[in-house]
Design a protein around this motif. Structure first.
Motif, PDB file in Angstrom:
ATOM      1  N   ALA A  59      55.005  50.165 -71.870  1.00 42.63           N
ATOM      2  CA  ALA A  59      54.530  51.274 -71.453  1.00 42.63           C
ATOM      3  C   ALA A  59      54.298  52.692 -72.224  1.00 42.63           C
ATOM      4  N   PHE A  60      55.651  52.691 -72.890  1.00 48.94           N
ATOM      5  CA  PHE A  60      55.538  53.878 -74.054  1.00 48.94           C
ATOM      6  C   PHE A  60      54.515  53.603 -75.248  1.00 48.94           C
ATOM      7  N   SER A  61      54.665  52.387 -75.650  1.00 49.78           N
ATOM      8  CA  SER A  61      53.632  52.096 -76.664  1.00 49.78           C
ATOM      9  C   SER A  61      52.302  52.080 -76.201  1.00 49.78           C
ATOM     10  N   ASP A  62      51.766  51.732 -75.092  1.00 52.46           N
ATOM     11  CA  ASP A  62      50.438  52.085 -74.708  1.00 52.46           C
ATOM     12  C   ASP A  62      50.242  53.691 -74.419  1.00 52.46           C
ATOM     13  N   TRP A  63      51.197  54.194 -74.147  1.00 49.84           N
ATOM     14  CA  TRP A  63      50.939  55.695 -73.985  1.00 49.84           C
ATOM     15  C   TRP A  63      50.639  56.287 -75.275  1.00 49.84           C
ATOM     16  N   PHE A  64      51.649  56.035 -76.217  1.00 48.15           N
ATOM     17  CA  PHE A  64      51.384  56.661 -77.682  1.00 48.15           C
ATOM     18  C   PHE A  64      50.173  56.218 -78.099  1.00 48.15           C
ATOM     19  N   LYS A  65      49.434  55.054 -78.069  1.00 47.99           N
ATOM     20  CA  LYS A  65      48.188  54.784 -78.596  1.00 47.99           C
ATOM     21  C   LYS A  65      46.895  55.245 -77.708  1.00 47.99           C
ATOM     22  N   ASN A  66      47.246  55.253 -76.501  1.00 49.09           N
ATOM     23  CA  ASN A  66      45.958  55.515 -75.633  1.00 49.09           C
ATOM     24  C   ASN A  66      45.981  56.950 -75.174  1.00 49.09           C
ATOM     25  N   GLU A  67      47.188  57.641 -74.830  1.00 50.78           N
ATOM     26  CA  GLU A  67      47.093  58.804 -73.971  1.00 50.78           C
ATOM     27  C   GLU A  67      47.560  60.081 -74.846  1.00 50.78           C
ATOM     28  N   LEU A  68      48.344  59.731 -75.820  1.00 47.17           N
ATOM     29  CA  LEU A  68      48.932  61.061 -76.434  1.00 47.17           C
ATOM     30  C   LEU A  68      47.948  61.547 -77.348  1.00 47.17           C
ATOM     31  N   PRO A  69      46.733  61.200 -77.890  1.00 47.45           N
ATOM     32  CA  PRO A  69      45.827  61.737 -78.691  1.00 47.45           C
ATOM     33  C   PRO A  69      45.138  62.744 -77.868  1.00 47.45           C
ATOM     34  N   ALA A  70      44.801  62.454 -76.535  1.00 48.39           N
ATOM     35  CA  ALA A  70      44.302  63.323 -75.657  1.00 48.39           C
ATOM     36  C   ALA A  70      45.081  64.711 -75.543  1.00 48.39           C
ATOM     37  N   ILE A  71      46.492  64.230 -75.427  1.00 49.58           N
ATOM     38  CA  ILE A  71      47.387  65.593 -75.070  1.00 49.58           C
ATOM     39  C   ILE A  71      47.296  66.333 -76.262  1.00 49.58           C
ATOM     40  N   ILE A  72      47.225  65.787 -77.557  1.00 54.45           N
ATOM     41  CA  ILE A  72      47.475  66.660 -78.643  1.00 54.45           C
ATOM     42  C   ILE A  72      46.162  67.488 -78.881  1.00 54.45           C
ATOM     43  N   GLY A  73      45.130  66.940 -78.477  1.00 61.65           N
ATOM     44  CA  GLY A  73      43.642  67.547 -78.633  1.00 61.65           C
ATOM     45  C   GLY A  73      43.712  68.731 -77.646  1.00 61.65           C
ATOM     46  N   GLN A  74      44.444  68.741 -76.524  1.00 60.35           N
ATOM     47  CA  GLN A  74      44.416  69.567 -75.528  1.00 60.35           C
ATOM     48  C   GLN A  74      45.476  70.851 -75.816  1.00 60.35           C
ATOM     49  N   GLY A  75      46.397  70.560 -76.886  1.00 59.54           N
ATOM     50  CA  GLY A  75      47.240  71.548 -77.097  1.00 59.54           C
ATOM     51  C   GLY A  75      48.559  71.067 -76.739  1.00 59.54           C
ATOM     52  N   LEU A  76      49.307  70.536 -77.531  1.00 59.45           N
ATOM     53  CA  LEU A  76      50.740  70.095 -77.253  1.00 59.45           C
ATOM     54  C   LEU A  76      51.529  71.056 -76.776  1.00 59.45           C
ATOM     55  N   ASP A  77      52.167  70.908 -76.047  1.00 60.34           N
ATOM     56  CA  ASP A  77      53.451  71.771 -75.242  1.00 60.34           C
ATOM     57  C   ASP A  77      54.494  70.796 -74.478  1.00 60.34           C
ATOM     58  N   HIS A  78      55.571  71.643 -74.256  1.00 57.04           N
ATOM     59  CA  HIS A  78      56.580  70.738 -73.546  1.00 57.04           C
ATOM     60  C   HIS A  78      56.223  70.315 -72.116  1.00 57.04           C
ATOM     61  N   ARG A  79      55.493  71.200 -71.362  1.00 53.88           N
ATOM     62  CA  ARG A  79      54.886  70.618 -70.047  1.00 53.88           C
ATOM     63  C   ARG A  79      54.316  69.357 -70.147  1.00 53.88           C
ATOM     64  N   ALA A  80      53.454  69.502 -71.039  1.00 56.39           N
ATOM     65  CA  ALA A  80      52.540  68.228 -71.227  1.00 56.39           C
ATOM     66  C   ALA A  80      53.133  66.847 -71.591  1.00 56.39           C
ATOM     67  N   VAL A  81      53.997  67.007 -72.573  1.00 60.00           N
ATOM     68  CA  VAL A  81      54.849  65.734 -72.787  1.00 60.00           C
ATOM     69  C   VAL A  81      55.835  65.395 -71.567  1.00 60.00           C
ATOM     70  N   PHE A  82      56.624  66.438 -71.202  1.00 59.19           N
ATOM     71  CA  PHE A  82      57.555  66.053 -70.124  1.00 59.19           C
ATOM     72  C   PHE A  82      56.888  65.427 -68.936  1.00 59.19           C
ATOM     73  N   ASN A  83      55.747  65.913 -68.470  1.00 56.86           N
ATOM     74  CA  ASN A  83      55.031  65.354 -67.272  1.00 56.86           C
ATOM     75  C   ASN A  83      54.487  63.827 -67.953  1.00 56.86           C
ATOM     76  N   ALA A  84      54.094  63.601 -68.990  1.00 55.21           N
ATOM     77  CA  ALA A  84      53.769  62.289 -69.187  1.00 55.21           C
ATOM     78  C   ALA A  84      54.843  61.530 -69.455  1.00 55.21           C
TER      79      ALA A  84
END
Length: 255
Positions: A59-84
């Motif tokens: 599940a973490f591997s899939d998130w890193f490949k498929n969802e994290l790029p969008a989080i970075i594009g929207q502006g990485l912060d602790h709330r976004a990472v911790f929510n994910a």
């Protein structure tokens, strides 16, 4: 920032299967190099613990490949990472629990997940795997979610009593075997030269923190071969001291 990494896992001297799982993933992004490290310790004594730990790692591997790029594009912060991170844990707690109920087995896993990105680290912890930081000395960044840690916090047990308690391995929560989970989250700025150790409880039960620091400080962890050899050294030390659990660790140096 640049990262040096090493990982090592061993079934240990007693168990027939290795219920631990580990993950290291790295990518180049618009905010620089990012790295994800995760260790999951399938519940010792529970059926199919290796299934639970492997499922959460996936599940973490899939998130890193498929969802994290969008989080970075929207502006990485602790709330976004911790929510994910929290969403992964909550979803997998339900899925693993449902699988166990369907198969008539009990299974679960601890997790420590650590994202290095944008000059900070972001940690989620559930259970009793740990993360240490080694800089001027060694710091334990996570707090065990265990019965004995709660008793220590409440002043009802000393660390010495806890180390020999027959309830040392009793978890207050884990992914897949708890009705509800409350992850702990941590974040801090990264500093070049610092080293981070992620490990399951089998890697640190019979080894003291000062022993880790003596061999894993930044002056010694200068290349990945040395880092790997050091993890192997501590694995064999654990086995020589009769540690009976699976043994897994990840080491990351920030440069």
């Amino acid at each position: 920032m640049r990262y040096l990494t090493a990982v090592h896992t061993d079934v240990g001297i007693k168990k027939k299967t290795n219920q631990d799982s580990a993950l290291i993933m790295e990518a180049e992004t618009d905010i620089g190099n990012i790295l994800l490290a995760v260790i999951c310790d399938g519940m010792g004594g529970l059926s199919k613990g290796e299934v639970a730990s492997a499922a959460l790692i996936q599940a973490f591997s899939d998130w890193f490949k498929n969802e994290l790029p969008a989080i970075i594009g929207q502006g990485l912060d602790h709330r976004a990472v911790f929510n994910a991170f929290g969403n992964i844990a909550f979803e997998m707690n339900a899925r693993i629990g449902s699988y166990g109920a369907k198969c008539g087995v009990s299974l679960g896993t601890t997790v420590v997940a650590m994202l290095f990105a944008g000059g900070r680290y972001y940690i989620m912890n559930i259970g009793d795997s740990r993360i240490y930081k080694m800089s001027d000395t060694i710091y334990q960044l996570t707090k065990d979610q265990t019965y004995i840690q709660r008793e220590i916090d409440l002043g009802r047990m000393t660390p010495e009593e806890a180390s020999v308690s027959d309830k040392r391995n009793v978890l207050l929560q884990c992914v897949g075997a708890s009705d509800s989970i409350i992850p702990d989250f941590y974040s801090e700025e990264l500093k070049p030269g610092d080293c981070y150790l992620l490990c399951c409880d089998g890697f640190r039960h019979v080894v003291a923190p000062h022993e880790f620091f003596a061999r894993m400080n930044s002056q010694m962890m200068t290349d990945e071969n040395t880092m790997k050899e050091t993890l192997v050294y501590f694995t064999e030390l654990n086995k020589n001291r009769r540690e009976t659990d699976n043994i897994t660790a990840v080491l990351v140096r920030v440069d």
